[in-house]
Scaffold this active site. Structure first.
Site, PDB file in Angstrom:
ATOM      1  N   ASN A  68       0.826  -1.218   0.000  1.00  0.00           N
ATOM      2  CA  ASN A  68       0.000   0.000   0.000  1.00  0.00           C
ATOM      3  C   ASN A  68       0.857   1.262   0.000  1.00  0.00           C
ATOM      4  OD1 ASN A  68       0.965   0.132   2.580  1.00  0.00           O
ATOM      5  ND2 ASN A  68      -1.036   0.126   3.605  1.00  0.00           N
TER       6      ASN A  68
ATOM      7  N   SER B 250       2.565   2.625   2.209  1.00  0.00           N
ATOM      8  CA  SER B 250       2.471   3.469   3.411  1.00  0.00           C
ATOM      9  C   SER B 250       3.870   3.803   3.927  1.00  0.00           C
ATOM     10  CB  SER B 250       1.661   2.756   4.499  1.00  0.00           C
ATOM     11  OG  SER B 250       2.254   1.511   4.819  1.00  0.00           O
TER      12      SER B 250
ATOM     13  N   SER C 180      11.740 -11.196  13.851  1.00  0.00           N
ATOM     14  CA  SER C 180      12.839 -10.315  14.233  1.00  0.00           C
ATOM     15  C   SER C 180      13.531 -10.840  15.481  1.00  0.00           C
ATOM     16  CB  SER C 180      12.257  -8.926  14.519  1.00  0.00           C
ATOM     17  OG  SER C 180      13.193  -8.140  15.200  1.00  0.00           O
TER      18      SER C 180
ATOM     19  N   THR D 202      14.079  -9.188  17.810  1.00  0.00           N
ATOM     20  CA  THR D 202      13.447  -8.511  18.942  1.00  0.00           C
ATOM     21  C   THR D 202      12.636  -9.495  19.789  1.00  0.00           C
ATOM     22  OG1 THR D 202      12.150  -6.569  19.566  1.00  0.00           O
ATOM     23  CG2 THR D 202      11.353  -7.784  17.693  1.00  0.00           C
TER      24      THR D 202
ATOM     25  N   TYR E 171       5.780  -3.376  19.122  1.00  0.00           N
ATOM     26  CA  TYR E 171       6.284  -3.923  17.856  1.00  0.00           C
ATOM     27  C   TYR E 171       6.755  -5.364  18.073  1.00  0.00           C
ATOM     28  CZ  TYR E 171       9.631  -5.006  14.175  1.00  0.00           C
ATOM     29  OH  TYR E 171      10.327  -5.648  13.172  1.00  0.00           O
TER      30      TYR E 171
ATOM     31  N   LYS F 283       5.265  -9.244  16.723  1.00  0.00           N
ATOM     32  CA  LYS F 283       5.999 -10.328  16.056  1.00  0.00           C
ATOM     33  C   LYS F 283       5.814 -11.639  16.825  1.00  0.00           C
ATOM     34  CE  LYS F 283       7.910  -8.026  12.685  1.00  0.00           C
ATOM     35  NZ  LYS F 283       7.421  -8.219  11.323  1.00  0.00           N
TER      36      LYS F 283
ATOM     37  N   TYR G  75      15.171 -11.947  11.689  1.00  0.00           N
ATOM     38  CA  TYR G  75      16.267 -11.114  11.180  1.00  0.00           C
ATOM     39  C   TYR G  75      16.993 -10.462  12.347  1.00  0.00           C
ATOM     40  CZ  TYR G  75      12.975 -10.707   7.168  1.00  0.00           C
ATOM     41  OH  TYR G  75      12.075 -10.902   6.162  1.00  0.00           O
ATOM     42  N   PHE G  76      18.306 -10.310  12.186  1.00  0.00           N
ATOM     43  CA  PHE G  76      19.060  -9.494  13.134  1.00  0.00           C
ATOM     44  C   PHE G  76      19.050  -8.056  12.602  1.00  0.00           C
ATOM     45  CE2 PHE G  76      20.294 -12.005  16.808  1.00  0.00           C
ATOM     46  CZ  PHE G  76      19.557 -13.124  16.481  1.00  0.00           C
TER      47      PHE G  76
ATOM     48  N   ASN H 260      17.282   3.315  13.161  1.00  0.00           N
ATOM     49  CA  ASN H 260      18.388   2.359  13.167  1.00  0.00           C
ATOM     50  C   ASN H 260      19.711   3.071  12.934  1.00  0.00           C
ATOM     51  OD1 ASN H 260      16.459   0.410  13.462  1.00  0.00           O
ATOM     52  ND2 ASN H 260      16.363  -0.073  11.285  1.00  0.00           N
TER      53      ASN H 260
ATOM     54  N   ARG I  72      25.771  -5.304  18.021  1.00  0.00           N
ATOM     55  CA  ARG I  72      24.673  -5.911  17.264  1.00  0.00           C
ATOM     56  C   ARG I  72      25.225  -6.745  16.116  1.00  0.00           C
ATOM     57  NH1 ARG I  72      22.818  -4.249  21.052  1.00  0.00           N
ATOM     58  NH2 ARG I  72      21.068  -2.854  21.445  1.00  0.00           N
TER      59      ARG I  72
HETATM   60  N1  LIG Z   1      14.489  -3.450   8.785  1.00  0.00           N
HETATM   61  C1  LIG Z   1      14.723  -4.070   9.933  1.00  0.00           C
HETATM   62  O1  LIG Z   1      15.619  -3.692  10.692  1.00  0.00           O
HETATM   63  C2  LIG Z   1      13.897  -5.280  10.320  1.00  0.00           C
HETATM   64  C3  LIG Z   1      14.372  -6.149  11.311  1.00  0.00           C
HETATM   65  C4  LIG Z   1      13.611  -7.248  11.677  1.00  0.00           C
HETATM   66  C5  LIG Z   1      12.389  -7.487  11.057  1.00  0.00           C
HETATM   67  N2  LIG Z   1      11.944  -6.624  10.099  1.00  0.00           N
HETATM   68  C6  LIG Z   1      10.629  -6.887   9.487  1.00  0.00           C
HETATM   69  O2  LIG Z   1      10.784  -7.077   8.095  1.00  0.00           O
HETATM   70  C7  LIG Z   1       9.650  -6.582   7.402  1.00  0.00           C
HETATM   71  C8  LIG Z   1      10.121  -5.638   6.307  1.00  0.00           C
HETATM   72  O3  LIG Z   1      10.902  -4.623   6.894  1.00  0.00           O
HETATM   73  P1  LIG Z   1      11.490  -3.425   6.042  1.00  0.00           P
HETATM   74  O4  LIG Z   1      12.677  -2.917   6.784  1.00  0.00           O
HETATM   75  O5  LIG Z   1      11.604  -3.805   4.626  1.00  0.00           O
HETATM   76  O6  LIG Z   1      10.301  -2.371   6.244  1.00  0.00           O
HETATM   77  P2  LIG Z   1       9.673  -1.347   5.192  1.00  0.00           P
HETATM   78  O7  LIG Z   1       8.809  -0.423   5.990  1.00  0.00           O
HETATM   79  O8  LIG Z   1      10.709  -0.777   4.308  1.00  0.00           O
HETATM   80  O9  LIG Z   1       8.737  -2.308   4.310  1.00  0.00           O
HETATM   81  C9  LIG Z   1       7.458  -2.691   4.718  1.00  0.00           C
HETATM   82  C10 LIG Z   1       6.520  -2.505   3.530  1.00  0.00           C
HETATM   83  O10 LIG Z   1       5.213  -2.910   3.924  1.00  0.00           O
HETATM   84  C11 LIG Z   1       4.274  -1.983   3.390  1.00  0.00           C
HETATM   85  N3  LIG Z   1       3.087  -2.060   4.227  1.00  0.00           N
HETATM   86  C12 LIG Z   1       2.945  -1.731   5.529  1.00  0.00           C
HETATM   87  N4  LIG Z   1       1.689  -1.963   5.948  1.00  0.00           N
HETATM   88  C13 LIG Z   1       1.007  -2.463   4.867  1.00  0.00           C
HETATM   89  C14 LIG Z   1      -0.324  -2.887   4.661  1.00  0.00           C
HETATM   90  N5  LIG Z   1      -1.238  -2.829   5.626  1.00  0.00           N
HETATM   91  N6  LIG Z   1      -0.681  -3.343   3.437  1.00  0.00           N
HETATM   92  C15 LIG Z   1       0.230  -3.390   2.416  1.00  0.00           C
HETATM   93  N7  LIG Z   1       1.516  -2.995   2.563  1.00  0.00           N
HETATM   94  C16 LIG Z   1       1.898  -2.539   3.781  1.00  0.00           C
HETATM   95  C17 LIG Z   1       4.990  -0.651   3.438  1.00  0.00           C
HETATM   96  O11 LIG Z   1       4.452   0.292   2.516  1.00  0.00           O
HETATM   97  C18 LIG Z   1       6.417  -1.044   3.072  1.00  0.00           C
HETATM   98  O12 LIG Z   1       6.631  -0.990   1.669  1.00  0.00           O
HETATM   99  C19 LIG Z   1       8.765  -5.927   8.444  1.00  0.00           C
HETATM  100  O13 LIG Z   1       7.744  -6.845   8.803  1.00  0.00           O
HETATM  101  C20 LIG Z   1       9.699  -5.697   9.607  1.00  0.00           C
HETATM  102  O14 LIG Z   1       9.028  -5.719  10.847  1.00  0.00           O
HETATM  103  C21 LIG Z   1      12.673  -5.547   9.709  1.00  0.00           C
END
Ligand SMILES: NC(=O)c1ccc[n+]([C@@H]2O[C@H](COP(=O)([O-])OP(=O)(O)OC[C@H]3O[C@@H](n4cnc5c(N)ncnc54)[C@H](O)[C@@H]3O)[C@@H](O)[C@H]2O)c1
Length: 346
Positions: free
Chosen positions: A34, A36, A133, A135, A157, A161, A185-186, A207, A239
């Site tokens: 979406n 967002s 994560s 976390t 958050y 998870k 993921y770390f 971050n 980390r």
């Molecule tokens: N980046 C990190 O450090 C990290 C670490 C551990 C876990 N994660 C998990 O990995 C996943 C991806 O992380 P990221 O860093 O790429 O985040 P990001 O925010 O860049 O990507 C998430 C994507 O999901 C989309 N989105 C959010 N809500 C939505 C909805 N309701 N419908 C459709 N699309 C939606 C956003 O527009 C975005 O493009 C997440 O679930 C995050 O919790 C990330």
């Protein structure tokens, strides 16, 4: 047999890098997003890298009937669920947003997948890779962290998870036909070596690495280093930083295992090594040739001294291990940031 993989949240940081890895491995990725927390300009960049049109479904994963229609239209053999919100501080201030979007989004997706499986429309057993994560380990009693460590949460958050992991376990108990890979993921950092895609935080970065790159490019005056009195070699937090390209390869390995008939699994995706904040700063200065001024600030509530993975299980089960060095993580992050000082909005 279809080779289509649906990536919810596929326009985001990790999803976009995974799309390229899947494309290179011969899969046909489709993004559901979406936007967002991502920018549509990423799509054109992805097309430049892959040399192919990117298939996108623009909409909300919370809309179950629409997600169901997307599944029927594209017939994916597997789904990677990235979509969700990820800012720890925001989740403390606005917990309902996190419970709604993260837990609600997972429920919606799983119901849609169950529906297309139940009526025989799905081309394969429901197969899901979920972005969890580190976390979920809360404040670990020791390091390195193995997957059987106790789980806990220190913010909504992390709680979201944990609940989704539990939900997936309950689902598999009720319906063993599900194949589920939970990837913890770390700390993903770095960018695609082309410098065309990377992490593009909409707000003040939560971050370390995007903050460091924004200081180096002159957008922020200095880096706050939260805590220099931790029981670590230089006093700053340690980390497990993992190159996003390695993380992307981990998703390909996870899907290949599940589609090849493996049992469901939960694995850490980390390097197995920790780096302190000051080590990252030094490595980044060396890779970029730019100074990164910093100031020590008090510890942040909820931060832990050390967090790094035992990465042996992923190697054993998936044949996957991280390959990129800290220098490569910094050099690739710098190439992205210096070439795109305003991210995709430039
Ligand atoms: N980046 C990190 O450090 C990290 C670490 C551990 C876990 N994660 C998990 O990995 C996943 C991806 O992380 P990221 O860093 O790429 O985040 P990001 O925010 O860049 O990507 C998430 C994507 O999901 C989309 N989105 C959010 N809500 C939505 C909805 N309701 N419908 C459709 N699309 C939606 C956003 O527009 C975005 O493009 C997440 O679930 C995050 O919790 C990330």
């Amino acid at each position: 047999m279809s080779t289509t993989i649906l990536l919810t949240g596929g326009a985001g940081y990790i999803g976009s890098h995974t799309l390229i890895a899947l494309h290179e491995a011969g899969y046909q990725p489709v993004i559901l997003d979406n936007f967002s927390n991502s920018h549509p300009a990423v799509l054109e960049r992805l097309e430049r890298i892959t040399g192919q049109p990117v298939r996108v479904e623009r909409g909300d994963v919370l809309e179950t009937p629409w997600v169901e229609a997307v599944l029927r239209r594209h017939q994916p053999v597997g789904v990677v669920h990235f979509a969700g919100d990820k800012a720890v501080g925001e989740s403390v201030a606005n917990p309902l947003k996190y419970f709604h979007n993260n837990i609600g989004g997972a429920v919606s997706l799983l119901r849609a997948m169950a529906a297309v499986h139940a009526d025989g429309t799905a081309p394969a057993a429901p197969t899901l890779v979920f972005s969890s994560s580190a976390t979920v380990y809360g404040d670990p009693a020791s390091v390195p962290i193995t997957e059987d460590f106790p789980r806990s949460h220190t913010n909504p958050y992390g709680h979201s998870k944990l609940v989704i992991e539990d939900m997936l376990t309950a689902l598999r108990t009720a319906s063993p036909v599900w194949r589920v890979g939970v990837l913890r993921y770390f700390n993903p950092v770095g960018a695609h070596p082309s410098g065309l895609i990377g992490e593009d935080p909409a707000d003040i970065p939560n971050n370390l690495m995007p903050y460091v790159t924004q200081v180096a490019v002159g957008q922020r005056p200095y880096l706050n280093v939260y805590g220099n009195d931790y029981p670590t070699p230089d006093g700053t937090g340690v980390r497990d930083y993992i190159h996003v390209q390695d993380l992307a390869a981990g998703h390909v390995a996870a899907l290949q295992a599940l589609l090849g008939g493996s049992e469901s699994f939960t694995v850490n995706l980390g390097t197995g090594h920790g780096h302190s904040v000051l080590e990252v700063v030094k490595a980044f200065e060396a890779a970029s040739g730019r100074p990164v001024p910093y100031a020590f600030a008090p510890r942040r509530a909820g931060d832990v001294a050390q967090c790094y993975a035992d990465a042996a299980l992923a190697k054993r089960l998936l044949g996957w291990e991280a390959r990129h060095t800290l220098h490569e993580m910094c050099a690739d992050a710098w190439r992205w940031q210096s070439g795109n000082p305003n991210g995709y909005r430039g």
